[in-house]
Design a protein around this motif. Sequence first.
Motif, PDB file in Angstrom:
ATOM      1  N   ASN A 198      28.652 -90.200 -55.350  1.00 59.22           N
ATOM      2  CA  ASN A 198      27.647 -89.624 -54.450  1.00 59.22           C
ATOM      3  C   ASN A 198      26.852 -88.502 -55.108  1.00 59.22           C
ATOM      4  OD1 ASN A 198      28.228 -91.338 -52.351  1.00 59.22           O
ATOM      5  ND2 ASN A 198      29.460 -89.860 -51.201  1.00 59.22           N
ATOM      6  N   GLU A 201      22.857 -88.295 -55.742  1.00 58.92           N
ATOM      7  CA  GLU A 201      22.105 -87.211 -55.105  1.00 58.92           C
ATOM      8  C   GLU A 201      21.234 -86.463 -56.121  1.00 58.92           C
ATOM      9  OE1 GLU A 201      20.736 -84.637 -52.164  1.00 58.92           O
ATOM     10  OE2 GLU A 201      21.968 -86.429 -51.863  1.00 58.92           O
ATOM     11  N   ASP A 210      36.303 -93.636 -47.579  1.00 58.94           N
ATOM     12  CA  ASP A 210      34.935 -93.112 -47.382  1.00 58.94           C
ATOM     13  C   ASP A 210      33.925 -93.917 -48.164  1.00 58.94           C
ATOM     14  OD1 ASP A 210      35.923 -91.040 -45.737  1.00 58.94           O
ATOM     15  OD2 ASP A 210      36.356 -89.839 -47.502  1.00 58.94           O
ATOM     16  N   GLU A 211      34.092 -95.220 -48.204  1.00 59.63           N
ATOM     17  CA  GLU A 211      33.203 -96.090 -48.954  1.00 59.63           C
ATOM     18  C   GLU A 211      31.751 -95.852 -48.548  1.00 59.63           C
ATOM     19  OE1 GLU A 211      32.648-100.824 -49.718  1.00 59.63           O
ATOM     20  OE2 GLU A 211      34.619-100.044 -49.265  1.00 59.63           O
ATOM     21  N   ASN A 212      30.880 -95.804 -49.534  1.00 60.09           N
ATOM     22  CA  ASN A 212      29.462 -95.544 -49.305  1.00 60.09           C
ATOM     23  C   ASN A 212      28.670 -96.592 -50.056  1.00 60.09           C
ATOM     24  OD1 ASN A 212      27.030 -94.324 -48.674  1.00 60.09           O
ATOM     25  ND2 ASN A 212      27.162 -92.844 -50.332  1.00 60.09           N
ATOM     26  N   THR A 226      30.266 -96.510 -54.650  1.00 60.35           N
ATOM     27  CA  THR A 226      31.331 -95.840 -53.903  1.00 60.35           C
ATOM     28  C   THR A 226      31.059 -94.349 -53.807  1.00 60.35           C
ATOM     29  OG1 THR A 226      32.738 -95.367 -55.811  1.00 60.35           O
ATOM     30  CG2 THR A 226      32.999 -97.542 -54.766  1.00 60.35           C
ATOM     31  N   SER A 227      31.824 -93.696 -52.947  1.00 61.11           N
ATOM     32  CA  SER A 227      31.656 -92.256 -52.740  1.00 61.11           C
ATOM     33  C   SER A 227      32.011 -91.445 -53.982  1.00 61.11           C
ATOM     34  CB  SER A 227      32.510 -91.799 -51.556  1.00 61.11           C
ATOM     35  OG  SER A 227      33.873 -92.084 -51.776  1.00 61.11           O
TER      36      SER A 227
END
Length: 112
Positions: free
Chosen positions: A59, A63, A108-110, A55-56
């Motif tokens: 992030n 990264e 904002d699911e990633n 999930t975001s």
Amino acid sequence: MVGLDFGTALSVLNSIAHACRTGAAVAHPQTLATLLGHPQVFLQLRPVDPTWHTTSLFNVAREYFGSVPQAVQVVMADKEGRFPWDAGHSLGVRQPSLWEPYPGGWPDENTQ
């Protein structure tokens, strides 16, 4: 840290980080109030279920580290010392349950 003002949340998180750096046994789930010197705030560390790692929320970890390291959630009890998984919990704000499997639908699911 859902449910605490910024200054208190910052103090609690810094205390947890300091305890970890100095080798204190910060096992989870462990009640941290006495260890951290915040007797009015009852906390436990709970392992984050790995299904949340895509999930975001994670992030930044992906990264900088390329993956999500083992994560824990600092969970706060209500004024009576009841945690979200206890009957009668009444903190007044809903904390995300990151210790449970990800149910889907996070804003904002990633995905990786």
